[in-house]
Design a protein around this motif. Structure first.
Motif, PDB file in Angstrom:
ATOM      1  N   GLY A 213      44.337 -19.520 -81.512  1.00 17.28           N
ATOM      2  CA  GLY A 213      45.445 -18.923 -82.261  1.00 17.28           C
ATOM      3  C   GLY A 213      45.274 -17.443 -82.488  1.00 17.28           C
ATOM      4  O   GLY A 213      46.153 -16.636 -82.151  1.00 17.28           O
ATOM      5  N   SER A 214      44.138 -17.042 -83.052  1.00 21.91           N
ATOM      6  CA  SER A 214      43.929 -15.620 -83.353  1.00 21.91           C
ATOM      7  C   SER A 214      43.830 -14.794 -82.079  1.00 21.91           C
ATOM      8  O   SER A 214      44.349 -13.673 -82.011  1.00 21.91           O
ATOM      9  CB  SER A 214      42.659 -15.448 -84.189  1.00 21.91           C
ATOM     10  OG  SER A 214      41.522 -15.907 -83.494  1.00 21.91           O
ATOM     11  N   MET A 215      43.169 -15.344 -81.049  1.00 22.78           N
ATOM     12  CA  MET A 215      43.031 -14.608 -79.796  1.00 22.78           C
ATOM     13  C   MET A 215      44.386 -14.329 -79.170  1.00 22.78           C
ATOM     14  O   MET A 215      44.656 -13.213 -78.709  1.00 22.78           O
ATOM     15  CB  MET A 215      42.146 -15.403 -78.836  1.00 22.78           C
ATOM     16  CG  MET A 215      41.909 -14.750 -77.483  1.00 22.78           C
ATOM     17  SD  MET A 215      43.199 -15.114 -76.272  1.00 22.78           S
ATOM     18  CE  MET A 215      43.070 -16.888 -76.194  1.00 22.78           C
ATOM     19  N   HIS A 388      54.190 -14.114 -71.429  1.00 27.93           N
ATOM     20  CA  HIS A 388      55.185 -14.540 -72.418  1.00 27.93           C
ATOM     21  C   HIS A 388      55.558 -16.009 -72.260  1.00 27.93           C
ATOM     22  O   HIS A 388      56.171 -16.588 -73.155  1.00 27.93           O
ATOM     23  CB  HIS A 388      56.439 -13.660 -72.321  1.00 27.93           C
ATOM     24  CG  HIS A 388      57.064 -13.625 -70.948  1.00 27.93           C
ATOM     25  ND1 HIS A 388      56.524 -12.898 -69.908  1.00 27.93           N
ATOM     26  CD2 HIS A 388      58.180 -14.217 -70.446  1.00 27.93           C
ATOM     27  CE1 HIS A 388      57.281 -13.046 -68.831  1.00 27.93           C
ATOM     28  NE2 HIS A 388      58.287 -13.838 -69.127  1.00 27.93           N
ATOM     29  N   TYR A 389      55.174 -16.625 -71.139  1.00 25.04           N
ATOM     30  CA  TYR A 389      55.327 -18.076 -70.983  1.00 25.04           C
ATOM     31  C   TYR A 389      54.012 -18.801 -71.304  1.00 25.04           C
ATOM     32  O   TYR A 389      54.012 -19.899 -71.863  1.00 25.04           O
ATOM     33  CB  TYR A 389      55.747 -18.429 -69.549  1.00 25.04           C
ATOM     34  CG  TYR A 389      57.135 -17.975 -69.179  1.00 25.04           C
ATOM     35  CD1 TYR A 389      58.205 -18.136 -70.057  1.00 25.04           C
ATOM     36  CD2 TYR A 389      57.382 -17.377 -67.951  1.00 25.04           C
ATOM     37  CE1 TYR A 389      59.478 -17.720 -69.722  1.00 25.04           C
ATOM     38  CE2 TYR A 389      58.659 -16.946 -67.600  1.00 25.04           C
ATOM     39  CZ  TYR A 389      59.708 -17.116 -68.500  1.00 25.04           C
ATOM     40  OH  TYR A 389      60.969 -16.699 -68.175  1.00 25.04           O
ATOM     41  N   LEU A 390      52.909 -18.177 -70.924  1.00 22.66           N
ATOM     42  CA  LEU A 390      51.609 -18.816 -71.058  1.00 22.66           C
ATOM     43  C   LEU A 390      51.193 -18.984 -72.519  1.00 22.66           C
ATOM     44  O   LEU A 390      50.763 -20.059 -72.938  1.00 22.66           O
ATOM     45  CB  LEU A 390      50.560 -17.995 -70.310  1.00 22.66           C
ATOM     46  CG  LEU A 390      49.164 -18.592 -70.176  1.00 22.66           C
ATOM     47  CD1 LEU A 390      49.215 -19.896 -69.407  1.00 22.66           C
ATOM     48  CD2 LEU A 390      48.231 -17.604 -69.478  1.00 22.66           C
ATOM     49  N   TYR A 391      51.348 -17.937 -73.313  1.00 24.32           N
ATOM     50  CA  TYR A 391      50.900 -17.981 -74.708  1.00 24.32           C
ATOM     51  C   TYR A 391      51.637 -19.026 -75.543  1.00 24.32           C
ATOM     52  O   TYR A 391      51.008 -19.814 -76.251  1.00 24.32           O
ATOM     53  CB  TYR A 391      51.030 -16.603 -75.349  1.00 24.32           C
ATOM     54  CG  TYR A 391      50.049 -15.574 -74.807  1.00 24.32           C
ATOM     55  CD1 TYR A 391      48.902 -15.978 -74.131  1.00 24.32           C
ATOM     56  CD2 TYR A 391      50.263 -14.213 -74.976  1.00 24.32           C
ATOM     57  CE1 TYR A 391      48.005 -15.035 -73.629  1.00 24.32           C
ATOM     58  CE2 TYR A 391      49.372 -13.275 -74.491  1.00 24.32           C
ATOM     59  CZ  TYR A 391      48.248 -13.695 -73.813  1.00 24.32           C
ATOM     60  OH  TYR A 391      47.363 -12.772 -73.329  1.00 24.32           O
ATOM     61  N   PRO A 392      52.989 -19.067 -75.506  1.00 34.40           N
ATOM     62  CA  PRO A 392      53.675 -20.103 -76.283  1.00 34.40           C
ATOM     63  C   PRO A 392      53.298 -21.520 -75.851  1.00 34.40           C
ATOM     64  O   PRO A 392      53.182 -22.417 -76.691  1.00 34.40           O
ATOM     65  CB  PRO A 392      55.162 -19.831 -76.010  1.00 34.40           C
ATOM     66  CG  PRO A 392      55.220 -18.391 -75.632  1.00 34.40           C
ATOM     67  CD  PRO A 392      53.949 -18.129 -74.886  1.00 34.40           C
ATOM     68  N   ALA A 393      53.094 -21.703 -74.545  1.00 32.79           N
ATOM     69  CA  ALA A 393      52.719 -23.031 -74.055  1.00 32.79           C
ATOM     70  C   ALA A 393      51.369 -23.463 -74.624  1.00 32.79           C
ATOM     71  O   ALA A 393      51.192 -24.613 -75.050  1.00 32.79           O
ATOM     72  CB  ALA A 393      52.671 -23.026 -72.526  1.00 32.79           C
ATOM     73  N   ILE A 394      50.409 -22.527 -74.662  1.00 34.16           N
ATOM     74  CA  ILE A 394      49.089 -22.836 -75.212  1.00 34.16           C
ATOM     75  C   ILE A 394      49.194 -23.210 -76.682  1.00 34.16           C
ATOM     76  O   ILE A 394      48.579 -24.174 -77.150  1.00 34.16           O
ATOM     77  CB  ILE A 394      48.133 -21.636 -75.022  1.00 34.16           C
ATOM     78  CG1 ILE A 394      47.799 -21.451 -73.536  1.00 34.16           C
ATOM     79  CG2 ILE A 394      46.851 -21.829 -75.823  1.00 34.16           C
ATOM     80  CD1 ILE A 394      46.978 -20.216 -73.239  1.00 34.16           C
ATOM     81  N   LEU A 395      49.993 -22.446 -77.430  1.00 36.88           N
ATOM     82  CA  LEU A 395      50.125 -22.711 -78.867  1.00 36.88           C
ATOM     83  C   LEU A 395      50.800 -24.053 -79.130  1.00 36.88           C
ATOM     84  O   LEU A 395      50.379 -24.818 -80.007  1.00 36.88           O
ATOM     85  CB  LEU A 395      50.927 -21.584 -79.532  1.00 36.88           C
ATOM     86  CG  LEU A 395      50.209 -20.233 -79.653  1.00 36.88           C
ATOM     87  CD1 LEU A 395      51.141 -19.179 -80.243  1.00 36.88           C
ATOM     88  CD2 LEU A 395      48.967 -20.365 -80.515  1.00 36.88           C
ATOM     89  N   ILE A 396      51.842 -24.353 -78.367  1.00 32.46           N
ATOM     90  CA  ILE A 396      52.553 -25.627 -78.561  1.00 32.46           C
ATOM     91  C   ILE A 396      51.644 -26.808 -78.267  1.00 32.46           C
ATOM     92  O   ILE A 396      51.577 -27.784 -79.020  1.00 32.46           O
ATOM     93  CB  ILE A 396      53.824 -25.677 -77.681  1.00 32.46           C
ATOM     94  CG1 ILE A 396      54.860 -24.670 -78.202  1.00 32.46           C
ATOM     95  CG2 ILE A 396      54.416 -27.084 -77.677  1.00 32.46           C
ATOM     96  CD1 ILE A 396      56.055 -24.502 -77.298  1.00 32.46           C
ATOM     97  N   ILE A 397      50.898 -26.719 -77.154  1.00 33.16           N
ATOM     98  CA  ILE A 397      49.964 -27.789 -76.805  1.00 33.16           C
ATOM     99  C   ILE A 397      48.907 -27.948 -77.892  1.00 33.16           C
ATOM    100  O   ILE A 397      48.520 -29.062 -78.257  1.00 33.16           O
ATOM    101  CB  ILE A 397      49.305 -27.502 -75.443  1.00 33.16           C
ATOM    102  CG1 ILE A 397      50.350 -27.573 -74.321  1.00 33.16           C
ATOM    103  CG2 ILE A 397      48.187 -28.507 -75.162  1.00 33.16           C
ATOM    104  CD1 ILE A 397      49.821 -27.117 -72.969  1.00 33.16           C
ATOM    105  N   SER A 398      48.445 -26.828 -78.436  1.00 32.28           N
ATOM    106  CA  SER A 398      47.428 -26.866 -79.487  1.00 32.28           C
ATOM    107  C   SER A 398      47.933 -27.594 -80.723  1.00 32.28           C
ATOM    108  O   SER A 398      47.268 -28.493 -81.257  1.00 32.28           O
ATOM    109  CB  SER A 398      47.003 -25.442 -79.865  1.00 32.28           C
ATOM    110  OG  SER A 398      46.462 -24.758 -78.764  1.00 32.28           O
ATOM    111  N   PHE A 399      49.122 -27.212 -81.187  1.00 33.77           N
ATOM    112  CA  PHE A 399      49.676 -27.822 -82.395  1.00 33.77           C
ATOM    113  C   PHE A 399      49.950 -29.313 -82.186  1.00 33.77           C
ATOM    114  O   PHE A 399      49.661 -30.140 -83.058  1.00 33.77           O
ATOM    115  CB  PHE A 399      50.963 -27.103 -82.805  1.00 33.77           C
ATOM    116  CG  PHE A 399      50.723 -25.811 -83.528  1.00 33.77           C
ATOM    117  CD1 PHE A 399      50.328 -25.814 -84.852  1.00 33.77           C
ATOM    118  CD2 PHE A 399      50.889 -24.597 -82.889  1.00 33.77           C
ATOM    119  CE1 PHE A 399      50.106 -24.630 -85.530  1.00 33.77           C
ATOM    120  CE2 PHE A 399      50.665 -23.403 -83.550  1.00 33.77           C
ATOM    121  CZ  PHE A 399      50.272 -23.414 -84.878  1.00 33.77           C
ATOM    122  N   MET A 400      50.502 -29.646 -81.021  1.00 32.69           N
ATOM    123  CA  MET A 400      50.796 -31.057 -80.742  1.00 32.69           C
ATOM    124  C   MET A 400      49.512 -31.891 -80.676  1.00 32.69           C
ATOM    125  O   MET A 400      49.454 -33.009 -81.192  1.00 32.69           O
ATOM    126  CB  MET A 400      51.564 -31.170 -79.418  1.00 32.69           C
ATOM    127  CG  MET A 400      52.986 -30.644 -79.480  1.00 32.69           C
ATOM    128  SD  MET A 400      53.820 -30.728 -77.866  1.00 32.69           S
ATOM    129  CE  MET A 400      53.794 -32.491 -77.559  1.00 32.69           C
TER     130      MET A 400
END
Length: 494
Positions: A213-215, A388-400
């Protein structure tokens, strides 16, 4: 040998083989993209391993680990921007070779260097772990406390910058482990009557928030201020640098053992070995003036070393339950999620799992070699991954993933909190590794300390009456005091 054969049999399952290959490929992509790393993929995928077979989970994570370390040189050589902190010194000669039109030679040398570092180091680790574990299994709570204490202290004292900041990070990690029930007496601490706090913070939430998240937030914020760098040179087919290997054999062997040794030191890992090996090679060279101008030796040294540290870091993780670097902290966390206790008894209680770690690492090294040789012309395409596609995907996968493994929103909100904490740690220049290592080892530290004091009837000097424990504690104390004694300036800054 039986456990090794059992691990090989598991790779007859196409899914296990596919997960290792896919993990290697994902790790390589994230390792190549500046700002990301293979550790990010491990952090994001940790929640998924909760429902996976432990053998398959470790095969996939080892693939990511090796792939991430093997792919870091791509950004360093093609753009002059290190893909990971483990490839800083690679830029010095790798990018210079690219600017001289020798990009194919640079990529070929780095590819072979990675393989020469990874494979032998894993083979050495495979032999060394049972020996070290057989000695460590004789230790009591005194020695385990001292070992964990020494590991945290070494990471703190070798932290970049102010030593005091390293201690602050370690203290914060230990403080957070105090939230929830006591590991021995089951007394609630710092829960303030809150049901969710009584169980403490999820390890997944801490790791994902502080690491991923912070990175991502910091990298995304900084990326807007930077101009995109393009690579437009033509890359030819892979060319095996046989003659260069022979000419630089001494440098390769020396760099390998530097990487192996530094990887073995708790919390050090490839980022330090990369720089130390480069500096050592330059000092020992008959032509130090050629370093930084695009010489082969300046590329062999850092790339062999940072991958040799993989095997070095695996040794303390498997044999002692102490992570050798930041990524093995995550691998250790994966074992914890699976309910497996790492340490000297790991090899005795889970021999097939231990063998799987080594076999998966060796196969991942082979996969990385094949991918980089066959796809050498496609390597620049990795750097065109749209952030701009990669970062949101990582965050969504993390939260899920965290929500699926904890089934409550408190864990999700915890990620946000630890993301903010990670951002604050970065801007306060407090190193994250001591924080995470203290959080992971905090319960081990407390449990063994209280057990040792209880067995000794309250006599705290028992830690110094046992030889092995005494040596480790004195080594830890000495590592703190030595920099202060050597430099008067250190007294003010450390």
């Amino acid at each position: 040998m039986a456990s090794f054969m059992a691990a090989l049999v598991n790779f007859l399952n196409p899914m296990t083989l596919l997960l290792t290959f896919a993990g290697c490929l994902v790790g390589m992509v994230l390792g190549a993209v500046p700002g990301l790393a293979g550790g990010t993929a491990i952090t994001v995928l940790l929640p998924m391993t909760y429902a996976m077979d432990p053998l398959m989970a470790m095969a996939m994570l080892m693939g990511i680990y090796v792939g991430g370390e093997s792919g870091g040189y791509i950004g360093s050589i093609l753009l002059g921007i290190p893909g990971t902190a483990s490839n800083v010194a690679t830029v010095y000669d790798g990018y210079e070779m690219t600017k001289k039109g020798q990009v194919t030679r640079a990529l070929s040398i780095a590819t072979i260097s990675n393989f020469m570092g990874t494979l032998p180091s894993l083979l050495i680790a495979m032999v060394a772990c049972p020996v070290i574990a057989s000695l460590a299994v004789k230790m009591g709570p005194w020695e385990y406390f001292s070992l964990a204490f020494m590991a945290i202290t070494l990471v703190v004292t070798l932290s970049r910058g102010n030593m005091l900041r390293g201690f602050i990070g370690a203290a914060l990690g230990l403080l957070l482990t105090q939230i929830g029930y006591s590991p021995i007496s089951a007394t609630p601490r710092f829960s303030f009557g809150n049901y969710y706090l009584s169980g403490g913070f999820s390890l997944l939430a801490v790791l994902i928030g502080v690491f991923a998240g912070s990175m991502i937030m910091i990298t995304y914020a900084n990326a807007k201020k930077e101009k995109p760098v393009k690579f437009d040179q033509k890359i030819e087919k892979f060319k095996f640098p046989g003659q260069a290997i022979i000419q630089n054999a001494v440098t390769i062997v020396r760099s390998f053992f530097i990487g192996l040794f530094i990887g073995f030191l708790p919390g050090m890992g490839p980022s330090l070995s990369n720089v130390v090996s480069y500096s050592t090679a330059k000092t020992a060279s008959k032509h130090p003036e050629e370093f930084g101008t695009g010489c082969d030796e300046g590329l062999f040294a850092p790339e062999v070393a940072n991958n040799a540290s993989i095997g070095g870091a695996i040794i303390p993780m498997v044999a002692l339950g102490i992570p050798g670097d930041g990524t093995t902290v995550l691998l250790l966390s994966a074992l914890t999620i699976q309910g497996i206790n790492a340490g000297p008894l790991l090899q005795k209680n889970n021999p097939t799992l231990v063998s799987m770690i080594f076999v998966a690492g060796i196969l991942a090294a082979l996969f990385a070699l094949v991918i980089q040789i066959a796809g050498i012309r496609l390597l620049p395409q990795i750097l065109k991954v749209p952030y701009h596609y990669l970062y949101p995907a990582i965050l969504i996968i993390s939260f899920m993933g965290v929500y699926a493994s904890n089934t409550n929103m408190f864990a999700v909100f915890s990620i946000l909190g630890f993301t903010l904490l990670g951002i604050w740690l970065a801007y306060a220049e407090i190193p994250i590794t001591p924080f995470v290592l203290s959080y992971v080892l905090g319960t081990t530290l407390e449990t063994n300390f209280r057990n040792a004091i209880s067995y000794a009837g309250g006599d705290w000097t028992s830690f110094f009456k046992r030889p092995v424990s005494c040596v480790m504690l004195l080594f830890a104390i000495g590592s703190v005091l030595l920099p202060l004694i050597k430099s008067p300036k250190g007294r003010a800054t450390s």
